[in-house]
Design an enzyme around this catalytic site. Structure first.
Site, short mmCIF file in Angstrom:
data_model
loop_
_atom_site.label_atom_id
_atom_site.label_comp_id
_atom_site.label_asym_id
_atom_site.label_seq_id
_atom_site.Cartn_x
_atom_site.Cartn_y
_atom_site.Cartn_z
N ARG A 100 46.57 36.10 38.67
CA ARG A 100 47.25 36.27 39.96
C ARG A 100 47.28 34.96 40.73
O ARG A 100 46.50 34.03 40.48
CB ARG A 100 46.55 37.32 40.82
CG ARG A 100 45.10 37.00 41.18
CD ARG A 100 44.94 36.38 42.54
NE ARG A 100 43.59 35.91 42.78
CZ ARG A 100 43.21 34.66 42.56
NH1 ARG A 100 44.04 33.76 42.10
NH2 ARG A 100 41.96 34.29 42.82
N GLU A 124 42.94 33.70 52.23
CA GLU A 124 41.93 33.14 51.30
C GLU A 124 40.53 33.28 51.89
O GLU A 124 40.32 32.98 53.06
CB GLU A 124 42.26 31.67 51.05
CG GLU A 124 41.86 31.20 49.67
CD GLU A 124 42.68 31.87 48.57
OE1 GLU A 124 42.16 32.79 47.92
OE2 GLU A 124 43.84 31.45 48.38
N ASP A 127 38.82 38.41 51.43
CA ASP A 127 38.59 39.73 50.77
C ASP A 127 37.16 40.20 50.92
O ASP A 127 36.92 41.35 51.24
CB ASP A 127 39.07 39.73 49.31
CG ASP A 127 38.37 38.76 48.37
OD1 ASP A 127 37.65 37.85 48.86
OD2 ASP A 127 38.54 38.90 47.14
N GLY A 177 39.23 29.17 34.60
CA GLY A 177 38.60 28.43 35.70
C GLY A 177 39.59 27.66 36.54
O GLY A 177 39.21 26.73 37.24
N GLY A 193 41.51 29.00 38.98
CA GLY A 193 41.82 29.66 40.25
C GLY A 193 42.94 30.68 40.14
O GLY A 193 43.41 31.21 41.15
N SER A 231 42.51 33.35 38.25
CA SER A 231 41.76 34.57 37.93
C SER A 231 41.87 35.03 36.48
O SER A 231 42.20 36.18 36.19
CB SER A 231 42.13 35.69 38.89
OG SER A 231 41.01 36.51 38.99
N SER A 232 41.54 34.11 35.60
CA SER A 232 41.43 34.50 34.20
C SER A 232 40.30 35.52 34.05
O SER A 232 40.36 36.40 33.19
CB SER A 232 41.16 33.28 33.32
OG SER A 232 39.87 32.73 33.59
N ASP A 248 41.13 40.00 43.15
CA ASP A 248 41.63 39.60 41.83
C ASP A 248 41.82 40.81 40.91
O ASP A 248 42.85 40.96 40.25
CB ASP A 248 40.67 38.62 41.17
CG ASP A 248 40.45 37.37 42.00
OD1 ASP A 248 41.12 37.22 43.03
OD2 ASP A 248 39.59 36.54 41.62
N TYR A 258 30.26 29.24 46.74
CA TYR A 258 30.82 30.57 47.00
C TYR A 258 29.79 31.52 47.61
O TYR A 258 30.00 32.06 48.70
CB TYR A 258 31.43 31.11 45.70
CG TYR A 258 32.21 32.38 45.88
CD1 TYR A 258 33.53 32.36 46.30
CD2 TYR A 258 31.61 33.61 45.64
CE1 TYR A 258 34.24 33.53 46.47
CE2 TYR A 258 32.31 34.78 45.81
CZ TYR A 258 33.63 34.74 46.22
OH TYR A 258 34.32 35.90 46.39
P1 ADP Z 1 39.13 31.92 37.10
O1 ADP Z 1 38.91 33.38 37.21
O2 ADP Z 1 39.68 31.32 38.32
O3 ADP Z 1 39.95 31.52 35.91
P2 ADP Z 1 36.28 31.97 36.70
O4 ADP Z 1 35.26 30.90 36.66
O5 ADP Z 1 36.12 33.10 37.65
O6 ADP Z 1 37.69 31.24 36.90
O7 ADP Z 1 36.39 32.64 35.26
C1 ADP Z 1 36.52 31.83 34.11
C2 ADP Z 1 35.63 32.39 33.02
O8 ADP Z 1 36.14 33.65 32.56
C3 ADP Z 1 35.62 31.51 31.78
O9 ADP Z 1 34.67 30.48 31.88
C4 ADP Z 1 35.25 32.53 30.70
O10 ADP Z 1 33.86 32.75 30.67
C5 ADP Z 1 35.93 33.79 31.17
N1 ADP Z 1 37.25 33.99 30.54
C6 ADP Z 1 38.42 34.16 31.14
N2 ADP Z 1 39.43 34.33 30.26
C7 ADP Z 1 38.87 34.29 29.04
C8 ADP Z 1 39.36 34.39 27.70
N3 ADP Z 1 40.65 34.58 27.44
N4 ADP Z 1 38.47 34.28 26.70
C9 ADP Z 1 37.16 34.08 26.94
N5 ADP Z 1 36.65 33.97 28.17
C10 ADP Z 1 37.48 34.05 29.21
MG MG Z 2 37.53 34.34 38.51
#
Ligand code: ADP
Ligand code: MG
Length: 395
Positions: free
Chosen positions: A37, A43, A46, A137, A139, A141-142, A187, A237
């Protein structure tokens, strides 16, 4: 370079192929995806029970897999940025026992957290492959997209009651308990409930939401990844969260959502300067988010853009979560004709900016940002996209 956004069908094909490679030619039976997202405005509001205005991205995490007999779980991530090993095996504990997080790999803890907080029938053994186009990582929201994708995957194997808000909350709990990140609800909420062509106004206190159309073909949301990740100590944070709680309790309120600027001014002498600045940002940002929604509904993009810039300045000066790279990208974007507004998005200290601009200005803006930015940015020309969903293999 404009980062190309891979089609979901291509990610699915890659995941399916990898599954065959990892599991001796076997084929997955179910497939799902959940988006990352971008937050347009609101910002660090939430976790203060305030309002946020994110939209789901066309960048997604795909999970494919199948159930296996017994309680063995194997999960593989194809993402090279994840910490090693990228294939993990674990055994599910007997019913009701916790599935504790492990030191490494950290990424598997997101999966374990989701299993732990899953609201459906007991989870049985499975094997799965994860493929993602959401930068890790950055921002965008992976982490939430991974949690929500896994939850959606489990729903295909053992359906729960289908309640979407509870699903988002369960995924948030997974991040709290297993990744150790005390994140707000935004997120996961938008990754579950995002709608194509719309931003989502979320009331993080009541968990009610409404959609705000974002369909104008003359308007573009440009996401620029600074490609810097200032991890610092990682304590920023939680320390911001704590300061907000302190400010709220000094004001005699449950959260900063309940406080006005007048309340804050009155209590100024009863808190240190830094805590005052943090609360100042939050209280104004909650108001700004509602003003921005009104502007967007009127299609007053100039006003929306001004509010975005105010939000950025407040995050930079009062909340102090920006960094020189994000500031540079925002200033450079604001020099381009046809740009309405720009700001850092996400937690801060690196990651991405979001820029609202005329579609006709996109090319010009990308060239200008490339020229002006000291680092190497990646650009995503995005559209508001759908939330998590099951996929069929004939995509
Ligand atoms: P953001 O959410 O902004 O991308 P975060 O630090 O909150 O950053 O989350 C990143 C972490 O989520 C990665 O270091 C990993 O541990 C995990 N992650 C996210 N996507 C994947 C993926 N496709 N495969 C493995 N780990 C993932
Ligand atoms: Mg995150």
């Amino acid at each position: 370079m404009a980062g190309s956004i891979p089609a979901v069908a291509d990610l699915l094909a890659a995941a399916r192929f990898r599954f065959g490679q990892e599991f001796g030619g076997d084929a997955p039976q179910v497939a799902v995806c959940a988006p990352g997202r971008v937050n347009l405005i609101g910002e660090h509001t939430d976790y203060n029970q305030g309002f946020v205005l994110p939209m789901a991205l066309p960048l997604v995490t795909v999970v494919v897999g199948k159930q296996v007999p017994g309680l063995d779980v194997t999960v593989v991530t194809a993402t090279e940025d994840a910490d090693e090993p990228r294939r993990v095996d674990f055994v599910l504990p007997p019913l009701g026992s916790p599935l504790p997080p492990l030191e490494s790999p950290r990424w598997a803890n997101y999966v374990k957290g989701v299993i732990q907080h899953y609201r459906g029938p007991p989870v049985r053994g499975f094997k799965a492959v994860v493929v993602s186009s959401v930068p890790l990582g950055g921002g965008l929201s992976s982490s939430a997209s991974l949690e929500v994708a896994f939850y959606t995957f489990l729903q295909q194997l053992h359906p729960d009651d289908g309640d979407l808000v509870s699903k988002a909350v369960a995924c948030q709990q997974a991040e709290h308990s297993h990744a150790g990140v005390p994140c707000g609800i935004m997120d996961q909420f938008v990754s579950v409930l995002g709608q194509a062509g719309h931003a989502l106004l979320i009331d993080c206190r009541s968990l009610e939401f409404s959609t705000v159309p974002l369909l104008d073909p003359a308007l573009v949301v440009l996401v620029t990844d600074s490609n810097v990740k200032h991890r610092l100590t990682g304590s920023e944070y939680p320390s911001r969260r704590k300061q907000c709680q302190e400010a709220a309790s000094t004001l005699g309120r449950d959260s900063l959502r309940e406080a006005s600027m007048e309340d804050l001014q009155e209590a100024r002498s009863r808190m240190d300067d830094e805590t005052f600045r943090r609360a100042h940002h939050v209280i104004q940002e909650i108001r700004r988010t509602l003003d921005a929604v009104e502007a967007l509904k009127r299609r007053d993009y100039h006003q929306f853009g001004r509010l975005m810039v105010q939000s950025h300045e407040s995050l930079r000066d009062l909340y102090q979560v920006s960094c020189s790279e994000l500031d540079q990208l925002v200033s450079a974007a604001m020099e381009v004709e046809g740009v309405y507004g720009s700001r850092m998005t996400g937690g801060g200290f690196g990651g991405c900016t979001v820029t609202l601009l005329q579609a006709s200005a996109v090319h010009r803006a990308i060239l200008h940002l490339q020229e002006r930015y000291s680092g190497t940015p990646t650009f995503f020309v995005t559209t508001a996209s759908e939330g998590a969903r099951a996929l069929t293999f004939d995509l």
